[in-house]
Structure formats: C-alpha cells, structure tokens
Design a protein around this motif. Structure first.
Motif, PDB file in Angstrom:
ATOM      1  N   VAL A 283      30.410  27.192  81.664  1.00  0.00           N
ATOM      2  CA  VAL A 283      31.786  26.726  81.460  1.00  0.00           C
ATOM      3  C   VAL A 283      32.307  27.295  80.146  1.00  0.00           C
ATOM      4  O   VAL A 283      31.816  26.955  79.074  1.00  0.00           O
ATOM      5  CB  VAL A 283      31.874  25.181  81.420  1.00  0.00           C
ATOM      6  CG1 VAL A 283      33.329  24.759  81.182  1.00  0.00           C
ATOM      7  CG2 VAL A 283      31.355  24.577  82.715  1.00  0.00           C
ATOM      8  N   HIS A 284      33.279  28.200  80.250  1.00  0.00           N
ATOM      9  CA  HIS A 284      34.027  28.675  79.087  1.00  0.00           C
ATOM     10  C   HIS A 284      35.354  27.910  79.114  1.00  0.00           C
ATOM     11  O   HIS A 284      36.247  28.234  79.898  1.00  0.00           O
ATOM     12  CB  HIS A 284      34.262  30.183  79.145  1.00  0.00           C
ATOM     13  CG  HIS A 284      33.028  31.016  78.951  1.00  0.00           C
ATOM     14  ND1 HIS A 284      31.865  30.500  78.436  1.00  0.00           N
ATOM     15  CD2 HIS A 284      32.789  32.333  79.189  1.00  0.00           C
ATOM     16  CE1 HIS A 284      30.951  31.461  78.366  1.00  0.00           C
ATOM     17  NE2 HIS A 284      31.486  32.567  78.812  1.00  0.00           N
ATOM     18  N   MET A 285      35.445  26.880  78.287  1.00  0.00           N
ATOM     19  CA  MET A 285      36.562  25.934  78.369  1.00  0.00           C
ATOM     20  C   MET A 285      37.778  26.421  77.576  1.00  0.00           C
ATOM     21  O   MET A 285      37.702  26.619  76.355  1.00  0.00           O
ATOM     22  CB  MET A 285      36.118  24.567  77.853  1.00  0.00           C
ATOM     23  CG  MET A 285      37.152  23.467  78.008  1.00  0.00           C
ATOM     24  SD  MET A 285      37.461  23.079  79.752  1.00  0.00           S
ATOM     25  CE  MET A 285      35.933  22.219  80.172  1.00  0.00           C
ATOM     26  N   GLY A 286      38.891  26.596  78.266  1.00  0.00           N
ATOM     27  CA  GLY A 286      40.143  26.917  77.592  1.00  0.00           C
ATOM     28  C   GLY A 286      40.827  25.633  77.134  1.00  0.00           C
ATOM     29  O   GLY A 286      40.929  24.676  77.908  1.00  0.00           O
ATOM     30  N   ILE A 287      41.263  25.605  75.888  1.00  0.00           N
ATOM     31  CA  ILE A 287      41.969  24.448  75.340  1.00  0.00           C
ATOM     32  C   ILE A 287      43.391  24.903  74.996  1.00  0.00           C
ATOM     33  O   ILE A 287      43.607  25.603  74.004  1.00  0.00           O
ATOM     34  CB  ILE A 287      41.265  23.884  74.088  1.00  0.00           C
ATOM     35  CG1 ILE A 287      39.812  23.540  74.389  1.00  0.00           C
ATOM     36  CG2 ILE A 287      42.016  22.669  73.574  1.00  0.00           C
ATOM     37  CD1 ILE A 287      39.602  22.404  75.355  1.00  0.00           C
TER      38      ILE A 287
END
Length: 506
Positions: free
Chosen positions: A368-372
């Motif tokens: 999971v590469h989480m975009g914020i």
C-alpha cells in the motif's frame, strides 16, 4: 582506452527506448556522472550519465534512434584530453552547467539549462524571472522559476557573473534540455559594465525598502497570486527576506478593523461586464488538475458508496495517549494514522480496491502506497507515503506531517507524488459534511473523510449523542463490485469504532 556508454536498465517490462537528446557532441570533454543524453520510453524519461571522465569520441545511436537495453550509445576516450579539441577557456566547474568559451579576451560564458524536472516530465513553463539582463548574480542565487504540471522548480545560477542574455522569457514553454539564459563568468569587469538601470521583468523586483534583498521565489509567486505587495508582509528570513511561510501567515492573519465611518457606497457606473471581470491564466498545475479529474470521470466507471462511523473510541484513545505519544515520538497523534491503518487493514481483505487496470489486465498491488490529498495555495497535490501498510502509527504521523509541510511550501518532488495505490482525502478539515471524492487515476479507490459532528444516535434502545463522521468511498466499478466496495467501507468503520481490532488484525 575506450569506454563504452550503454543503455541502462529501463524498468520492468520495458525493452526499448528512443534517443531523445544528446547534451554532448563528439570531441566534447566530459566529467564522471555528467549527463550525456536522454532516452524516452513509453513510461519514463531516462538520463544517461558518463561512466568515466574523458572525451566523447563517437556517438553510435543518434537522436531519434530506437535502442534496446544494453545497446551501445557512444564511446568515450578515457584520460586527460586523449582526443580533446584545441584548448578553450572552460568554466570553472564542469559538473555544473555546460559552458563554452566567450568571444573575447578573458572569461567565459556559462549556459543556464533547464534542471532535471522529474520522471516523465518533458517540459515546463518559465513563470518568473528574478533577474534582468545586466544584473550581477552570485553562485546559487535564484535566477528564475519554472512551472511543470506538478511542481514549481527554482533555477539557481550555476556560477557567479553577469546575466548577459535571457533566451526563454516569462511564459515560454521549454523542454527538459532547453537553454534558459547565458551568464558571463568573467568576473568584475563585465559586472561593472552592466547597465545599472536594466528593466526588470514583471513581478521580479524586490520591495523598495532600501535593502538589496531577494525574496524567496515561492514567496514572490504566492504574493503575486494573491495580489499582495511585499510591504504587506513581514519577512523573517535572513536580512529580512520574505519567505513563503511569511506570506501564508499574512494571508491568514486577522484583517485590520474597518474605519468606524463606513465608506460611501460607490455610485453605479455604466460599464460592460467585461470591464468588471478579471482574466487570469491558469497555472500548469491547475490545468493538470482539471485535465486529470475530467479524464478520471471519462475513463473510470466511478461510483460512490457511503457509511458513517462513530468516532467515540478513536477520540477517547487519542485523548488518553496523545501526550505520551508526542513525548515519546516527537509528533502529535492525529486521526489520519488511524484512518491510514484502517484502510490498509481493509485493503488486505478487498485487494481489488488497491488494484488498477492496465489494458485488459488487472494489476493487484501487494503493498500500500498511500496517497494523502493535501490542499495548498496553488492547488491540490497528493504526496505518497510508501509502504504505509508496514509502518507504525508514529511513522505514519511523522510522514504525513513532513509531506504536508513540504506540500504547503511547494517543495514536493515529482517522485514524492507518484506511485500511489490508494488515496485518502480529508474534506472535514474545511468543514465538509458529505462529498463524493473523485478517483486519482489509475487508482481504483479513494476514501473521503468528513467533519466530525455530534448527532443523536440510538444505542441499545437509547438515544445518545455521539461524534459521528460520514465516510465516502468512490471506486472504479469496472473492477470493484458493489459487494467489495461496501465490505471495504464496513471494515474501515469496524476498525475505527473498535481500534483494538487493528492490534489483533481482525
């Protein structure tokens, strides 16, 4: 001895590239790691550095040629001037901007080139020149600012000298290998002869405070966007230099009270509507935001499902441990780490929400590469926290704080905004009670957070006041079915209403 320059590894599944630009020609001297050429693939742009110092003796693959991995691009003759051309006056620092001898008795000309713009970015627009022709500049002093479709890039002077020529005026679109300007590095003689009253480009001058201080380029840009002058901002930088943070502070500061006697209303004046309008060209960032959001709607079969979460337990846990957390980890315990953890937990159960479509294939991401999503004065950006699924609460909070600050300061690099697999957007910080977030392509899911609001809820047959938040999941219905979307949102809700589930991986 001859050194071969070959095509580097281009990336997974990429087998060929096109030679886009040669920065050197046969006979040129090159330093170790100096850029020789640039290759373009169907996904990225790849720079090819020199493996050795010497002289470029032969170019084997010319601009426009298609080459495979490990193909021979050029040959370098190793050693001091093995096949070097007749001696010329060189710039003092070969690892900086490319240089050429000046047509004169002393000194040399230094070319100011477009710096590396980032992966897959091939052009930029010159937004602001901070110096005019004839100005004396110090090494590393800011010359101009470029805008790409993602970030603003500041261009420093590669050497001290005098700005003798501007080749790309404001508003010009330049490619990644373009020449922006020419400096004369001949020292004091040229500097003293520089015209003192050379006209400065619009928006590039510093305030007339009697001090020769160059404000931060990002500050100048933000002031121009908000129709502010530098005398409205108190500079906290060195020698009173106005920084971007100073402009942001001035924008958010309470306005001065209006005079007790209200100004007389302006008498109506007959005028065309056009005379009362203001037309401002969209920045490249805003143009890209508009295009990507519309492309997302046109491409994905986007649907949104909603739920609500009782934030009582998260708020109680945060209240109990926030002081100890900050004391130990040096960062505040916010809500975003809980939501990031809850989403990572739910994505394991519903992996299609963390997948993307590539042609006729579905690509499942086992990470999971989480975009914020973060709002900035120049527009929405989405910095990415890589491998968020393997990070602790403290590591997530630190990453969010650091990325958020870099986003507000306009310091995010291209690499920091690429590769996300899922995105969280918090409209609640602006007071939003309910919304339908738009997908960030090629991702298949985005979670929308909203304002926490006390509402009457029926708990075990009794009406109680609880802090509630609406959640929205927008998803690509091409690969995520309704059952998967609802399941994902329910798992997020369950994890937040009973945070112990995150610890037990339930």
């Amino acid at each position: 001895m001859s050194i071969e320059v070959r095509v580097p590894t281009l990336g997974e599944s990429v087998t060929e590239a096109t030679v886009a630009t040669w920065f050197k020609k046969p006979g040129d001297s090159v330093a170790v790691d100096e850029m020789l050429c640039e290759l373009e693939t169907d996904k990225v742009t790849v720079e090819v550095p020199s493996p050795s110092a010497g002289t470029l003796s032969e170019i084997v693959a010319n601009e426009g040629d298609t080459v495979g991995v490990d193909a021979l691009l050029a040959n370098i003759s190793e050693g001091a001037g093995a096949a070097a051309p007749a001696p010329k006056a060189e710039a003092e620092k070969p690892n900086e901007a490319p240089t050429e001898a000046a047509n004169g008795a002393s000194g040399g000309s230094v070319h100011v080139m477009v710096p590396t713009l980032g992966e897959s970015v091939t052009e930029a627009t010159v937004s602001t020149w901070f110096k005019a022709v004839g100005d004396t500049v110090a090494q590393d002093e800011m010359l101009c600012e470029l805008e790409t479709d993602k970030v603003s890039v500041e261009v420093p002077a590669p050497a001290a000298g005098t700005l003798t020529e501007i080749l790309a005026p404001e508003g010009t679109t330049v490619d990644a290998s373009a020449k922006l300007a020419v400096l004369s590095s001949s020292g004091g003689a040229a500097a003293q002869a520089a015209p003192a009253a050379a006209p400065a480009p619009a928006g590039a001058t510093t305030p007339s405070t009697g001090k020769d201080i160059e404000n931060a380029p990002s500050a100048n840009k933000l002031m121009a966007e908000n129709n502010m002058s530098a005398d409205q901002v108190t500079g906290t930088g060195r020698d009173g230099r106005v920084m971007k943070e100073d402009v942001l502070k001035a924008l958010t500061a309470p306005k001065a009270e209006a005079p007790s006697a209200p100004a007389a209303p302006r008498a109506p004046v007959p005028a065309d509507d056009a005379a009362r309008e203001e037309r401002v060209k969209m920045t490249r960032l805003r143009q890209t935001i508009a295009k990507r959001l519309k492309d997302s709607q046109n491409t994905a079969a986007m649907l949104t499902t909603y739920n609500e979460v009782d934030m009582t337990e998260v708020m109680a846990l945060r209240s109990e441990y926030k002081d100890l957390f900050e004391k130990k980890h040096g960062v505040r315990l916010g809500f975003m780490s809980f939501f990031t953890k809850a989403c990572c937990h739910a994505l394991k159960e519903v992996p299609e929400v963390n997948a993307e479509i590539d042609g006729t294939d579905i690509v499942y991401k086992n990470f999971v590469h989480m975009g914020i999503a973060a709002g900035t004065p120049t527009g929405l950006v989405v910095p990415v926290i890589r491998d968020a699924d393997s990070m602790s609460f403290a590591a997530i909070e630190k990453a969010i704080a650091e990325k958020g600050k870099r986003a507000r300061d306009g310091k995010l690099s291209m690499a920091e905004m690429q590769g996300g697999t899922f995105t969280i957007s918090n409209g609640g910080v602006y007071g939003s009670l309910m919304s339908s977030p738009i997908l960030n392509p090629p991702q298949s899911g985005i979670l929308g957070m909203h304002k926490i609001q006390d509402r009457p809820m029926v708990i075990n047959g009794e009406i109680k006041i609880r802090p509630m938040m609406y959640l929205a999941l927008s998803y690509d219905h091409r690969i995520v079915d309704g059952k998967g979307a609802v399941t994902f949102l329910v798992r997020v809700k369950e994890a937040l209403e009973d945070p112990r589930r995150l610890l037990m991986d339930l």
